[in-house]
Each structure stands twice: as structure tokens, then as C-alpha cells.
Motif scaffolding. Structure first.
Motif, PDB file in Angstrom:
ATOM      1  N   ALA A  78       0.840  -1.209   0.000  1.00 56.29           N
ATOM      2  CA  ALA A  78       0.000   0.000   0.000  1.00 56.29           C
ATOM      3  C   ALA A  78       0.869   1.252   0.000  1.00 56.29           C
ATOM      4  N   ASN A  79       1.982   1.194   0.703  1.00 53.06           N
ATOM      5  CA  ASN A  79       2.890   2.349   0.768  1.00 53.06           C
ATOM      6  C   ASN A  79       3.581   2.624  -0.567  1.00 53.06           C
ATOM      7  N   SER A  80       3.568   1.662  -1.465  1.00 54.30           N
ATOM      8  CA  SER A  80       4.199   1.870  -2.765  1.00 54.30           C
ATOM      9  C   SER A  80       3.294   2.646  -3.721  1.00 54.30           C
ATOM     10  N   TYR A  81       2.043   2.843  -3.317  1.00 53.75           N
ATOM     11  CA  TYR A  81       1.102   3.638  -4.112  1.00 53.75           C
ATOM     12  C   TYR A  81       0.937   5.019  -3.491  1.00 53.75           C
ATOM     13  N   THR A  82       0.303   5.903  -4.229  1.00 57.61           N
ATOM     14  CA  THR A  82       0.160   7.290  -3.771  1.00 57.61           C
ATOM     15  C   THR A  82      -0.951   7.443  -2.736  1.00 57.61           C
ATOM     16  N   GLU A  87      -6.015  -2.080   3.454  1.00 60.71           N
ATOM     17  CA  GLU A  87      -7.343  -2.653   3.226  1.00 60.71           C
ATOM     18  C   GLU A  87      -7.701  -2.699   1.736  1.00 60.71           C
ATOM     19  N   GLN A  88      -6.905  -2.044   0.903  1.00 62.01           N
ATOM     20  CA  GLN A  88      -7.165  -2.014  -0.533  1.00 62.01           C
ATOM     21  C   GLN A  88      -6.250  -2.969  -1.302  1.00 62.01           C
ATOM     22  N   ILE A  89      -5.522  -3.815  -0.581  1.00 65.64           N
ATOM     23  CA  ILE A  89      -4.579  -4.743  -1.206  1.00 65.64           C
ATOM     24  C   ILE A  89      -5.021  -6.188  -0.962  1.00 65.64           C
ATOM     25  N   LEU A  90      -5.011  -6.994  -2.030  1.00 68.63           N
ATOM     26  CA  LEU A  90      -5.273  -8.425  -1.939  1.00 68.63           C
ATOM     27  C   LEU A  90      -4.077  -9.166  -2.523  1.00 68.63           C
ATOM     28  N   ILE A  91      -3.489 -10.066  -1.734  1.00 66.05           N
ATOM     29  CA  ILE A  91      -2.371 -10.873  -2.203  1.00 66.05           C
ATOM     30  C   ILE A  91      -2.924 -12.022  -3.044  1.00 66.05           C
ATOM     31  N   THR A  92      -2.330 -12.229  -4.225  1.00 60.60           N
ATOM     32  CA  THR A  92      -2.796 -13.282  -5.130  1.00 60.60           C
ATOM     33  C   THR A  92      -1.679 -14.271  -5.435  1.00 60.60           C
ATOM     34  N   THR A  93      -2.068 -15.423  -5.931  1.00 65.99           N
ATOM     35  CA  THR A  93      -1.102 -16.449  -6.322  1.00 65.99           C
ATOM     36  C   THR A  93      -0.629 -16.126  -7.737  1.00 65.99           C
ATOM     37  N   GLY A  94       0.295 -15.173  -7.804  1.00 63.93           N
ATOM     38  CA  GLY A  94       0.735 -14.626  -9.079  1.00 63.93           C
ATOM     39  C   GLY A  94      -0.283 -13.630  -9.607  1.00 63.93           C
ATOM     40  N   SER A  95       0.167 -12.719 -10.471  1.00 56.59           N
ATOM     41  CA  SER A  95      -0.777 -11.733 -11.005  1.00 56.59           C
ATOM     42  C   SER A  95      -1.784 -12.375 -11.956  1.00 56.59           C
ATOM     43  N   GLN A  96      -1.457 -13.569 -12.468  1.00 54.77           N
ATOM     44  CA  GLN A  96      -2.402 -14.259 -13.345  1.00 54.77           C
ATOM     45  C   GLN A  96      -3.679 -14.619 -12.594  1.00 54.77           C
ATOM     46  N   GLN A  97      -3.552 -14.950 -11.293  1.00 59.88           N
ATOM     47  CA  GLN A  97      -4.761 -15.198 -10.513  1.00 59.88           C
ATOM     48  C   GLN A  97      -5.582 -13.919 -10.383  1.00 59.88           C
ATOM     49  N   GLY A  98      -4.898 -12.778 -10.288  1.00 57.67           N
ATOM     50  CA  GLY A  98      -5.611 -11.510 -10.254  1.00 57.67           C
ATOM     51  C   GLY A  98      -6.447 -11.314 -11.504  1.00 57.67           C
ATOM     52  N   LEU A  99      -5.878 -11.642 -12.659  1.00 58.25           N
ATOM     53  CA  LEU A  99      -6.623 -11.561 -13.918  1.00 58.25           C
ATOM     54  C   LEU A  99      -7.820 -12.504 -13.913  1.00 58.25           C
ATOM     55  N   ASP A 100      -7.615 -13.705 -13.397  1.00 59.73           N
ATOM     56  CA  ASP A 100      -8.696 -14.680 -13.350  1.00 59.73           C
ATOM     57  C   ASP A 100      -9.829 -14.205 -12.441  1.00 59.73           C
TER      58      ASP A 100
END
Length: 390
Positions: A78-82, A87-100
């Protein structure tokens, strides 16, 4: 069973799989896959962080936990964004899972989505599996055609617009800030969600804008990120950043998919971020990859001169080269394999796989010697192609 059979029949065959089959031969130099350099994987650093975690973390580390991911890693991300919070971050199993997850959340059969032309191959394949109506918008080295995009927003009413604005795959291009701001304005006007995929942002070799849609359009954008390019792919750690309303839906879908991503690797990465070792490692990658990029640019100019067109990417992993318009890069690919070099034909990065003279070359995985030899072999293949069609 009929539905399953239809899905299998319609499933796009991964060109990456074909590439892996081809380059298993020892005499093939691969400029194809979007792979990091395994000789730069920080093995000793990972071992150090693993030992620290094993010696200092409680055994609850191995227990089931919330799907959203560890608080510590979400805080760092979260600190890497402006303008974001954990609470706005969800950890995924690779970014491909995020796409799914995005496909599950937004796409019903026949729904329209918009992508850049060209776009990321694995995303196109995934969208096709969800029976999306994929519509393309023209892309240049300065960004997408915003007039064309507005017409598509107005007429197609898409569920989302998927884009890679920084060091794009396959082109290596980055949108100008002017383009990003206009896309944000249009998205807000027509209420279209922007999916910003950012796997290459950290691999920056020259000064480039860091303006993201999280800043321009915080409530109507979703950001995807990954550690596969900056650390190691096998950790399978990525993340999604979105407003809390979206994130609750995404979290529920992740819970129903795989419950959670492994916490052990999350703790390792968190420690590497906190102690600055991840930044040091990324700086090492940048130094090495920039040298490889320059090696490829020099080799392309030396071997091809004005016979091809390309721009030197300011970051990322790829060159997007254009042969003479009469060249079909898929046909040239077969000749290149015979000469002992592999690349990815540009047609696979378009929805309909239309013949094209473009090709994607990767410079991060091969050695500098392999880059030089590979470009020489590609020149031989092009000479044979030209001879065949004279």
C-alpha cells in the motif's frame, strides 16, 4: 460434459507451450519467452530470509489464515502507491490469478472488454476462456488512440479496459501522461473500469513517468502487480489494488478458489522490502538488464540496419521489431527455428492472430553472447525468407 468439451475445444493453445517444446533442443537460442535471468535469482539472500523466518516466526505461520494476505506485506505494498491503504490490497497467487479473479467478477458470456492491440498473450487467452467479446484499440509508442477508445466506450459499453501502460508486453512502449489523463477522463465519463497491469514498472532503465491510474482514477481502477519479475517467479506472489468495495468481492472469489496464498513466502518478501534488500536486488537487475538491452539494440542495428524498425525500450523485457510489411513473422519463425533461434511472432498478440510483420524479442533471459549470436541467426533466416519469395 458437452459444456466442458466445448470449453476444451475452444481453449486457445498456449504459444508459450509451443515455444517451450521448440527450445528444448540444445541448439536453439531463445529470444522468445518473457523470462528473467535465473543466474540473477538472489539464492543466498532468499536462504538468509528463509532461515530468519524459520527461526523467528511462530508456528501459526503454517496455519490457515485470511485470504487477503498478511497485514505486513499488504502494508508495504500500500505504501508503494500514492493514495492506498492495506485494506485495498489483496495478495494473489501470481498476477495471473488476479486476472482470473477479474474475469470471474466482471465477465458474463458475451460481455465486451477492451484491450490494447497488441496485448499480453496470456490475458487474451484467459479472456477467451471466459467467452468475452474482445475488442481492440490501436496502440502506438505514445499510448492508445483516445478518439478511437472513446467511440468504443460509447458504442460497446465494455465491462473493463485492460491495459499495460508502462513497458508494455509485447511492445515495451509506455503511454505518455497526456494519454493516461485522457483515458482516465473518458473512463470516468463512461463509467468504465480500468485494469492496469504493471508487472514491469520496477525494471526502469531510463527516466519515465510513474503516473498510475491508482492516482488518476482511484475508485474506478484496479492495479495488478507481481514479484515474478523483480524476485523469482516460483514464489507465485502477486497482488491487486482496488477500492474496498471491489476488494471485498475479489477476496470472496479468492477464498472460493484457493483459500489463501502461502504466507511463508509473503513473510520472506516483506522482510526483504523492510531491510532494503529487495531494492538492492532490483538495482542489480536494472544494471544487468540495461546492458543486455543495449547489447540487443547494437546487434539489431549492426545486422539489420534499416531493414527493420524498432524503438529502444526504456524499461521492461522486450523489443518489438517490425520487418518489411511483406514479411509474415509467423512464416519467418519457422525458418528462424531451423537457423537455431526462437522469438515470438507478433500475430499471437492480436485477438484474431492476423498475419503481421512484427515480432517480440526478449533480452533479459539470454546472455549477451546468445543475444548477439541469436540476432545473427535471425538475419540468416530473414535472408532465406527473402530468397524464397523473390
Amino acid at each position: 460434459m458437452q459444456r466442458f468439451a466445448k470449453r476444451v475445444q475452444n481453449a486457445p493453445r498456449s504459444f508459450t507451450r509451443k515455444i517451450l517444446d521448440v527450445i528444448s533442443a540444445k541448439n536453439i537460442i531463445s529470444l522468445a519467452g518473457g523470462l528473467p535471468d535465473e543466474t540473477l535469482f538472489p539464492h543466498e539472500l532468499i536462504k538468509k530470509e528463509m532461515n530468519y523466518s524459520l527461526n523467528n516466526l511462530p508456528r501459526t505461520m503454517y496455519q490457515y489464515s485470511q485470504a487477503q494476505g498478511t497485514i505486513e506485506l499488504r502494508y508495504e505494498l500500500a505504501n508503494s502507491y500514492t493514495n492506498s491503504k492495506k485494506e485495498q490490497i489483496l495478495i494473489t497467487t501470481g498476477s495471473q490469478q488476479g486476472l482470473d479473479i477479474l474475469c470471474k467478477a466482471f465477465i458474463d458470456k458475451g460481455d465486451t472488454i477492451i484491450v490494447e492491440a497488441p496485448s499480453y498473450l496470456a490475458a487474451l487467452n484467459l479472456f477467451a476462456l471466459y467467452d468475452a467479446n474482445i475488442v481492440e484499440v490501436s496502440l502506438s509508442s505514445k499510448g492508445v488512440d483516445t478518439k478511437e477508445l472513446e467511440e468504443l466506450f460509447k458504442s460497446k459499453k465494455p465491462k473493463f479496459f485492460y491495459a499495460i501502460p508502462t513497458f508494455q508486453n509485447p511492445t515495451g512502449w509506455s503511454w505518455e501522461d497526456k494519454c493516461k489523463k485522457e483515458v482516465a477522463r473518458l473512463a470516468k465519463k463512461y463509467n468504465v473500469v480500468i485494469i492496469e497491469d504493471s508487472p514491469y514498472n520496477a525494471l526502469q532503465y531510463e527516466k519515465c513517468s510513474n503516473l498510475g491510474f491508482e492516482e488518476l482514477l482511484p475508485d474506478l481502477s484496479v492495479s495488478l502487480g507481481t514479484f515474478s519479475k523483480t524476485l523469482v517467479p516460483d514464489f507465485r506472489l502477486g497482488w491487486m489494488r482496488a477500492n474496498e468495495k471491489f476488494l471485498k468481492v475479489f477476496q470472496s472469489m479468492k477464498e472460493n478458489s484457493d483459500l489463501q496464498s502461502p504466507k511463508f513466502f509473503q513473510y520472506i518478501v516483506t522482510n526483504m522490502i523492510k531491510d532494503g534488500n529487495l531494492t538492492l536486488h532490483v538495482n542489480t537487475l536494472i544494471k544487468n538488464y540495461q546492458f543486455k538491452r543495449d547489447t540487443m539494440a547494437t546487434a539489431l542495428k549492426k545486422e539489420f540496419g534499416t531493414a527493420i524498425e524498432f524503438e529502444i525500450p526504456k524499461g521492461g523485457m522486450f523489443f518489438w521489431i517490425k520487418f518489411d510489411k511483406r514479411i509474415d513473422s509467423m512464416e519467418l519463425f519457422n525458418l528462424a527455428i531451423k537457423e537455431g533461434v526462437a522469438y515470438v511472432p507478433g500475430s499471437v498478440f492480436f485477438k484474431d492472430h492476423i498475419p503481421t510483420s512484427y515480432a517480440r524479442l526478449n533480452f533479459t533471459n539470454p546472455t549477451c553472447e546468445e543475444i548477439q549470436t541469436g540476432i545473427q541467426r535471425l538475419k540468416k533466416a530473414l535472408k532465406e525468407y527473402n530468397t524464397s519469395y523473390e
